[in-house]
Enzyme design. Sequence first.
Site, mmCIF file in Angstrom:
data_model
loop_
_atom_site.group_PDB
_atom_site.id
_atom_site.type_symbol
_atom_site.label_atom_id
_atom_site.label_comp_id
_atom_site.label_asym_id
_atom_site.label_seq_id
_atom_site.Cartn_x
_atom_site.Cartn_y
_atom_site.Cartn_z
ATOM 1 N N ASP A 471 -14.060 47.791 49.781
ATOM 2 C CA ASP A 471 -14.575 48.633 50.852
ATOM 3 C C ASP A 471 -13.841 49.975 50.724
ATOM 4 O O ASP A 471 -12.790 50.051 50.087
ATOM 5 C CB ASP A 471 -14.294 47.957 52.205
ATOM 6 C CG ASP A 471 -14.823 48.767 53.369
ATOM 7 O OD1 ASP A 471 -15.868 49.406 53.210
ATOM 8 O OD2 ASP A 471 -14.187 48.759 54.436
ATOM 9 N N ASP A 833 -11.615 45.295 55.101
ATOM 10 C CA ASP A 833 -10.834 45.235 56.336
ATOM 11 C C ASP A 833 -11.222 44.060 57.223
ATOM 12 O O ASP A 833 -10.646 43.843 58.270
ATOM 13 C CB ASP A 833 -10.958 46.548 57.113
ATOM 14 C CG ASP A 833 -12.416 46.892 57.429
ATOM 15 O OD1 ASP A 833 -13.264 45.995 57.316
ATOM 16 O OD2 ASP A 833 -12.692 48.048 57.786
ATOM 17 N N ASP A 837 -17.159 43.313 56.608
ATOM 18 C CA ASP A 837 -17.190 42.696 55.286
ATOM 19 C C ASP A 837 -17.105 41.171 55.326
ATOM 20 O O ASP A 837 -16.920 40.541 54.291
ATOM 21 C CB ASP A 837 -16.021 43.232 54.438
ATOM 22 C CG ASP A 837 -15.950 44.747 54.462
ATOM 23 O OD1 ASP A 837 -17.010 45.369 54.324
ATOM 24 O OD2 ASP A 837 -14.854 45.295 54.640
#
Length: 1201
Positions: A471, A833, A837
């Site tokens: 990410d 995080d 996700d």
Amino acid sequence: MEKSKNAHQALLNEGEENELEVFGYHTQNLRRALCLVTAVLTLGALQLMFYWRPEWWVWTSCIPCPLQEADTVLLRTTDEFRRYIRKKVFCLHLSTLKFPVSKNPEEPLVADRHSVINQAVMKPELKIQCIQVQKIRLLEDSNTCFDIHHTFGLGLTSEEQEVRRLVCGPNAIEVEIQPIWKLLVKQVLNPFYVFQAFTLTLWLSQGYIEYSVAIIILTIISIVLSVYDLRQQSVKLHDLVEDHNKVQVTVSVKGKGLQELESRLLVPGDILILPGKTSLPCDAILIDGSCVVNEGMLTGESIPVTKTPLPQTENTMPWKSHSLEDYRKHVLFCGTEVIQVKPSGQGPVRAVVLQTGYNTAKGDLVRSILYPRPLNFKLYNDAFKFMVCLACIGVVGFFYALGIYMYHEVPPRETATMALILLTATVPPVLPAALTIGNVYAQKRLKKKKIFCISPQRINMCGQINLVCFDKTGTLTEDGLDLWGTVPTAGNCFQAVHSFASGQAVPWGPLCAAMTSCHSLILLDGTIQGDPLDLKMFEGTGWNLEDCQAAPCKFGMSDSSTVIKPGPKASQSPVDAITILRQFPFSSALQRMSVIAQLAGDLHLHVYMKGAPETVARFCRPETVPKNFPQELRSYTVQGFRVIALAHKTLKMEKLSDLERLAREKVESELAFLGLLIMENRLKKETKPVLKELSEAHIRTVMITGDNLQTAITVAKNSQMIPTGSQIIIVEANEPGDLLPASVTWQLVGTQEPSPARKETYIDIGNSSAPGGKGYHFAMSGKSYQVLFQHFYSMLPKILVNGTIFARMSPGQKSSLVEEFQKLNYYVGMCGDGANDCGALKMAHAGISLSEQEASVASPFTSKIANIECVPHLIREGRAALVSSFGVFKYLTMYGIIQFIGTSLLYWQLQLFGNYQYLMQDVAITLMVSLTMSINHAYPKLAPYRPAGQLLSPQLLLSVFLNSCFTFIVQVCAFLSVKQQPWYCEVYQYSECFLTKQSNFSTNMSLEQNWTGNATLVPASVLSYESTTLWPIITFNCISAAFVFSKGKPFRKPIYTNYLFSLLLTSAAVLTIFILFSDFQDIYQGMEFIPTITSWRVSILVAAFVQFCVAFFVEDAILQNRELWLFIKKEFGFYSKSQYRILQRKLAEDSTWPPMDRTDYADDGKNGFYINRAYESPEQVPKGKLRLGGQASEQHFWTRL
């Protein structure tokens, strides 16, 4: 699948992660009786098989029948493992309820017309057939928003609550603290312990008391430690969830008003009243008022999340579909903390109970800890196959021993016992424990680095990772953003930039009002909390946040409205305060948020929106969006800035009470574009070196972000994820229009027109447009990915092989992308995080959540240090654990084969090794070595290649085969050579000759006199020159195998850094040499040796040393010589069978790839390569074309070196 009442099978939880097939069976008493009789006759062996394989019991004692008539059902998982679970069907009788229940089939039992209870109840019997599973949906997803508000809005009646309590059971996540005796039974009935018990019984029957007792003690210690660990985990988990099972809650009961009860009594459909700060005991849908919750337990991020009520729209869409991927904004999840409630003004904050017990989000977390998903990792599959092969060697030995002993007319009982002993020699009972010990050590080392793991089996899998997805925000870049400036608009044109570097707040205007009010910040205990981006934006205005409860409210708003007032640093403003009346929270799926606010002294309401610039521009009136908007946006994103757009409109409302009923679609339309907010998103200092380390280790890195594509490209360049000089090709795919089919456009970043407003250095691609020149990378948005997935699916793998940047990706698209990478046979790691996700973290082979929590439902690995340094740490430890597992496996395999060969040679003359001879090898060497071999730490530098990922690889097979040959040659030569010595005699046949010759070797009379007691030696005696010769050779073989197989560099630190292992190995070698050359009576008597001449002992030592040198040279110089194997592969044309490798080879030869500066269309069959008709109808496309690499292909024998 057929789901009629007469069907034998059906599908549960279709399309979900926990999808199950259910099969109906009816027990036949005769079959059952026959099974029980057979179990008795086989002394419980059959019952044991049924315990291990419950489906066999069902298939033998039951017959298939329709599900409605079944008394037993088999549940089968639909994943690759196809595991079976047996469940007994039981009945719930509604006649036991305290109130009368209608027997009329036409009359529904509960008010919810979609409820499974109405479908399941059997009338007039008033019973429901059930099985105990942990996932059942009582509040159906097919309910519309209108249904939920009007069916459940007033609460359930007392009678309906009782019915649902009977069917649903208590709202409790009950973790049973299993009795110690039950845990013991489960451990003892493990197949390996059963095999061990069988082996020990044989040893005890032969009088090997000391060895057997030692193994029994070690086994008991192992079992006790396992039971203690399981019990502690059980108690810890029970204590963790028990508090939430006893929360006092307030519910609204239809016709009776509010009632207080224990949370255990909640049922789906109840109306839950949220008074203030509380821990949620169930999953619930918010229907009235809003609240702020901390979802740290779910996502690992302790950022407050605003929840809004489910709208009261009168459409026929299911409530989840109405909100698309964003339905979570209306759902309060079990285990999360409500930190603030905001009543709507029409009463308290209310929510409809959606799920209870194990069906909740917290139930999912607890279940994933209790029952971790099994891993389809080749190591475990190969280990099983390998052990079957070893067992087959044991079977050969069994028949060999049978033949030898029968030929010599040994009594049948002794013959059978000796044959069974040889059968058990090849599979060391310590193997399972030794294989898992490496993971235990790795887990402890990871814990010291603040990386926590809830699925230790995945550590080995981390050693195979060759692609890592990251990410961006909060992972590669800093979580907090720095304000750079604002670009306001006026008269359809961008104005001068207001820079924050001057230290002055934003001047008052619609843009300032939008920045002040369009956020989800809250005031908690005097501190402003919320998303870091919102916080930074709000700080830039100089305004202050106040709670209406703390400050007098002048505008007739509800008491819970948020009020914002100018602070001392704010610019001059004609407005005294702004009140936020309603929020439509931000979601990564929608990429926007909006609020309805009222300015003090203004009769009208104002709508403010912020979000991704491309998204916000779509909701604005075209005439308000500057014509140079794309160029202006790109001028900032290519520099790596995070860009947020803001918009506004005036809303005319007659009644404020109608505010809650306004649909988001109506509010977010016909807006006026206000301008851009520019924020700097700096790379974390660890990002660049970590990406460089991964690149040098030949591990691919990919960025999956929700941010702008140009920003992502710039961050990728700055972080060196895309090396300097590489080509970047933007892939833009468009949905089919009225006349045009779906299209995909390929454009080099260097060919795009630069913005005249700024200087920029573009890549000079020169004449290297062919892929052979410099590397190329594809970049695309989530929208393009979705179009490619739907209309160009067969082209997608070719793009993914070089796809590096995926921007504006929704959570669902992130999960899908990870899955597509896995289909290409990549071992995928995902680092994020934990918030947006979650799906991708779970889908990846190794998901790493950067979080302050030690364990979350988000991923198997959690790093408390919030940067990506955890990724190489995890890969290093994974590689070390994998190599350790292989080393231990090879050693124990060789140990079994070494002992098997030695024992087989002694069987030739009806002899066996002695108790203490076995004891020395098994306990002092093998057990200690296998438990300490894995202590080696990981090598600090990542090697540019991975360790072998499968046991059935040529290196390992050749290693075991060649070492087996060496030990066979040395043992056979020693066995035959000792017979040729002039002092040799067959002890058990010629004891008088033996006693005479002993006087020639003895150095003292006491040793000679010691043998007079052994004048009558039986044929099965241990005492022989052969066993005296073979034992030291076998022992040295075991020590040298442990040394040779304990591989250090490049995946583990050198062997000498493992102090305990080195000490044990050295001690074992010294002790063996001491025993070999000593002439002490007690040692010879205890070890059951015969003294031999010194020259013969030296010969034994030399033979063992020569074998060690040969084995070490072959292992280190040939089998572990990577260059040699690469040369062999190249010469013989062996290539990797991984899908991504095949594609890479094909694309390297394709002169038309990569396409650049052109557009392709998905035309009707002329270019069928690009068409994915399977998206609409899976039956129309052959499976081979539909799922490229859908099954992990069996890799070629030579490819995984």
